[in-house]
Design a protein around this motif. Structure first.
Motif, PDB file in Angstrom:
ATOM      1  N   ALA A 159     -37.862   1.319 -33.052  1.00 57.86           N
ATOM      2  CA  ALA A 159     -36.859   2.125 -32.352  1.00 57.86           C
ATOM      3  C   ALA A 159     -35.515   1.429 -32.525  1.00 57.86           C
ATOM      4  O   ALA A 159     -35.388   0.231 -32.299  1.00 57.86           O
ATOM      5  N   ARG A 160     -34.535   2.172 -32.963  1.00 53.06           N
ATOM      6  CA  ARG A 160     -33.211   1.583 -33.195  1.00 53.06           C
ATOM      7  C   ARG A 160     -32.133   2.585 -32.831  1.00 53.06           C
ATOM      8  O   ARG A 160     -32.256   3.786 -33.087  1.00 53.06           O
ATOM      9  N   ALA A 161     -31.068   2.065 -32.219  1.00 47.27           N
ATOM     10  CA  ALA A 161     -29.945   2.922 -31.834  1.00 47.27           C
ATOM     11  C   ALA A 161     -29.041   3.210 -33.020  1.00 47.27           C
ATOM     12  O   ALA A 161     -28.469   4.293 -33.133  1.00 47.27           O
ATOM     13  N   ASP A 162     -28.912   2.231 -33.928  1.00 41.38           N
ATOM     14  CA  ASP A 162     -28.024   2.372 -35.072  1.00 41.38           C
ATOM     15  C   ASP A 162     -28.858   2.542 -36.330  1.00 41.38           C
ATOM     16  O   ASP A 162     -29.440   1.589 -36.831  1.00 41.38           O
ATOM     17  N   SER A 163     -28.932   3.761 -36.837  1.00 48.93           N
ATOM     18  CA  SER A 163     -29.771   4.022 -38.009  1.00 48.93           C
ATOM     19  C   SER A 163     -28.950   3.948 -39.295  1.00 48.93           C
ATOM     20  O   SER A 163     -28.872   4.900 -40.065  1.00 48.93           O
ATOM     21  N   THR A 164     -28.337   2.796 -39.505  1.00 44.50           N
ATOM     22  CA  THR A 164     -27.635   2.540 -40.756  1.00 44.50           C
ATOM     23  C   THR A 164     -28.113   1.204 -41.296  1.00 44.50           C
ATOM     24  O   THR A 164     -28.430   0.288 -40.538  1.00 44.50           O
ATOM     25  N   PHE A 165     -28.192   1.118 -42.609  1.00 45.33           N
ATOM     26  CA  PHE A 165     -28.617  -0.119 -43.245  1.00 45.33           C
ATOM     27  C   PHE A 165     -27.547  -0.554 -44.231  1.00 45.33           C
ATOM     28  O   PHE A 165     -27.020   0.264 -44.992  1.00 45.33           O
ATOM     29  N   ALA A 166     -27.217  -1.819 -44.225  1.00 41.99           N
ATOM     30  CA  ALA A 166     -26.276  -2.372 -45.185  1.00 41.99           C
ATOM     31  C   ALA A 166     -26.785  -3.726 -45.644  1.00 41.99           C
ATOM     32  O   ALA A 166     -27.235  -4.540 -44.822  1.00 41.99           O
ATOM     33  N   ILE A 167     -26.752  -3.972 -46.942  1.00 37.74           N
ATOM     34  CA  ILE A 167     -27.149  -5.267 -47.469  1.00 37.74           C
ATOM     35  C   ILE A 167     -26.263  -6.353 -46.862  1.00 37.74           C
ATOM     36  O   ILE A 167     -25.045  -6.219 -46.802  1.00 37.74           O
ATOM     37  N   GLY A 168     -26.897  -7.411 -46.380  1.00 36.68           N
ATOM     38  CA  GLY A 168     -26.154  -8.532 -45.816  1.00 36.68           C
ATOM     39  C   GLY A 168     -25.818  -8.388 -44.347  1.00 36.68           C
ATOM     40  O   GLY A 168     -25.162  -9.271 -43.789  1.00 36.68           O
ATOM     41  N   ARG A 169     -26.284  -7.311 -43.713  1.00 34.33           N
ATOM     42  CA  ARG A 169     -25.989  -7.135 -42.296  1.00 34.33           C
ATOM     43  C   ARG A 169     -27.280  -7.071 -41.487  1.00 34.33           C
ATOM     44  O   ARG A 169     -28.159  -6.251 -41.763  1.00 34.33           O
ATOM     45  N   ALA A 170     -27.391  -7.941 -40.498  1.00 31.45           N
ATOM     46  CA  ALA A 170     -28.564  -7.948 -39.623  1.00 31.45           C
ATOM     47  C   ALA A 170     -28.422  -6.874 -38.560  1.00 31.45           C
ATOM     48  O   ALA A 170     -27.338  -6.318 -38.352  1.00 31.45           O
ATOM     49  N   GLU A 171     -29.527  -6.554 -37.902  1.00 26.76           N
ATOM     50  CA  GLU A 171     -29.463  -5.633 -36.766  1.00 26.76           C
ATOM     51  C   GLU A 171     -30.038  -6.318 -35.532  1.00 26.76           C
ATOM     52  O   GLU A 171     -31.093  -6.950 -35.588  1.00 26.76           O
ATOM     53  N   THR A 172     -29.297  -6.218 -34.436  1.00 30.71           N
ATOM     54  CA  THR A 172     -29.761  -6.761 -33.163  1.00 30.71           C
ATOM     55  C   THR A 172     -30.539  -5.674 -32.448  1.00 30.71           C
ATOM     56  O   THR A 172     -29.989  -4.632 -32.090  1.00 30.71           O
ATOM     57  N   LEU A 173     -31.825  -5.910 -32.269  1.00 30.55           N
ATOM     58  CA  LEU A 173     -32.701  -4.909 -31.663  1.00 30.55           C
ATOM     59  C   LEU A 173     -32.828  -5.076 -30.160  1.00 30.55           C
ATOM     60  O   LEU A 173     -33.246  -4.153 -29.461  1.00 30.55           O
ATOM     61  N   ARG A 174     -32.450  -6.256 -29.670  1.00 25.95           N
ATOM     62  CA  ARG A 174     -32.538  -6.512 -28.238  1.00 25.95           C
ATOM     63  C   ARG A 174     -31.546  -7.607 -27.884  1.00 25.95           C
ATOM     64  O   ARG A 174     -31.422  -8.598 -28.601  1.00 25.95           O
ATOM     65  N   GLU A 175     -30.831  -7.410 -26.796  1.00 26.17           N
ATOM     66  CA  GLU A 175     -29.876  -8.414 -26.326  1.00 26.17           C
ATOM     67  C   GLU A 175     -30.586  -9.421 -25.423  1.00 26.17           C
ATOM     68  O   GLU A 175     -31.594  -9.103 -24.784  1.00 26.17           O
ATOM     69  N   GLY A 176     -30.056 -10.620 -25.376  1.00 25.76           N
ATOM     70  CA  GLY A 176     -30.608 -11.656 -24.508  1.00 25.76           C
ATOM     71  C   GLY A 176     -29.819 -12.930 -24.670  1.00 25.76           C
ATOM     72  O   GLY A 176     -29.335 -13.234 -25.768  1.00 25.76           O
ATOM     73  N   GLY A 177     -29.701 -13.698 -23.604  1.00 22.25           N
ATOM     74  CA  GLY A 177     -28.869 -14.882 -23.644  1.00 22.25           C
ATOM     75  C   GLY A 177     -29.581 -16.212 -23.510  1.00 22.25           C
ATOM     76  O   GLY A 177     -28.949 -17.266 -23.593  1.00 22.25           O
ATOM     77  N   ASP A 178     -30.917 -16.208 -23.301  1.00 16.36           N
ATOM     78  CA  ASP A 178     -31.632 -17.468 -23.111  1.00 16.36           C
ATOM     79  C   ASP A 178     -32.022 -18.132 -24.429  1.00 16.36           C
ATOM     80  O   ASP A 178     -32.095 -19.357 -24.517  1.00 16.36           O
TER      81      ASP A 178
END
Length: 319
Positions: A178-197
């Motif tokens: 499940a992803r909010a941003d359905s775009t893919f680009a070479i060299g770009r990661a996708e953050t699937l979940r936020e968290g600070g620990d």
């Protein structure tokens, strides 16, 4: 998208791979496929039927296969060179280095049935070293997609990219993410979940396990950031900086626990943002056993990732 027969809701990324290549070939006559007697395992049978003069089967000769791919690229074609990851990389390393990367040939190398998908066939058929080997080669893009959608998008992006690309295509059943941003680009990661620990950086078949690990940690009050680092070379340094800002990083990959994704992340952190790390992966040659057993035995699952995260946080806290 057809589900794998092993379980409902799980998919074989080879189906997405071959569908994308066929769609590209329908629109662009430059698209061709080169295989090493692997039409069946690459699932390129339908491609061969549709484009019989655009599939070249060189037989069991991986060095020749990559050389033929480079020659086709030099002739203006866009070849998708497809074979079992273990043989494509280990046997044809010189051709990948010289004919593709050094020469900047527009070849798309597709490592099929990667990781430990061949399970019972043992270490000779496991491709757990491929990312570690290939990311050391200059001017070679290395992509490890996490699910069918990302596999198809990586294939399309590779076709549009001018230069050599290696794509690790899994046959191990994985769910659609499940992803909010359905775009893919070479060299770009996708953050699937936020968290600070802490941050969990994964790719390939380990991404959905990383998300499950984050769920387990959340139940204990630990907020884990989950990053899908599909492109290992070139790596997304902005995403790494954000991950390092959490103060701790766990990497997870269906490959060696050194040299691959974990090694790439550690190199960045050592230079720019030193933080404690744990690397979830295979420690070395894996024994004979089914792919699911091997993954569980070596902790390449949600429990193993969550355990590495707890150990890391305990060590950081001096416990």
């Amino acid at each position: 998208m057809s589900a794998s027969s092993s379980a409902p809701g799980l998919f074989d990324c080879r189906d997405a791979y071959v569908r994308a290549v066929r769609e590209l070939a329908e629109a662009d006559p430059r698209i061709v496929a080169v295989v090493n007697d692997s039409v069946g395992s690459s699932k390129l049978g339908a491609f061969r039927e549709r484009f019989p003069d655009r599939l070249i089967n060189v037989g069991i000769a991986e060095q020749n296969m990559v050389g033929v791919g480079a020659g086709l690229a030099n002739g203006g074609k866009i070849p998708f060179v497809s074979g079992a990851g273990c043989f494509l990389t280990a046997r044809a390393m010189e051709q990948i280095k010289v004919d593709c990367a050094y020469s900047q040939a527009n070849v798309k190398l597709c490592g099929i049935s990667s990781g430990v998908a061949y399970g019972e066939l043992g270490a000779t058929h496991h491709s757990i070293e491929d990312v570690a080997w290939l990311r050391a080669i200059d001017k070679l893009t290395v992509i490890v997609p996490a699910d069918p959608w990302q596999t198809a998008e990586a294939i399309k992006a590779a076709a549009a990219f001018d230069g050599p690309v290696y794509i690790k295509v899994s046959r191990m059943p994985v769910p659609e993410l499940a992803r909010a941003d359905s775009t893919f680009a070479i060299g770009r990661a996708e953050t699937l979940r936020e968290g600070g620990d802490l941050a969990i950086i994964a790719n390939g078949t380990l991404v959905h396990h990383a998300l499950a690990a984050a769920d387990a940690l959340a139940a204990e009050g630990i907020a884990a950031r989950v990053v899908n680092m599909a492109t290992v070379a070139p790596i997304d340094e902005a995403a790494l900086a954000a991950a390092a800002a959490t103060g701790a990083i766990v990497t997870a990959e269906e490959g060696l626990s050194r040299g691959g994704l974990g090694g790439a992340v550690a190199e960045y952190c050592a230079r720019h943002a030193p933080v404690p790390m744990r690397m979830v992966g295979f420690p070395g040659f894996a024994p004979t056993g089914s792919a699911p057993w091997l993954m569980e035995h070596f902790g390449l699952n949600a429990a193993g990732i969550a355990g590495a995260a707890r150990e890391l946080l305990d060590a950081k806290a001096g416990r």
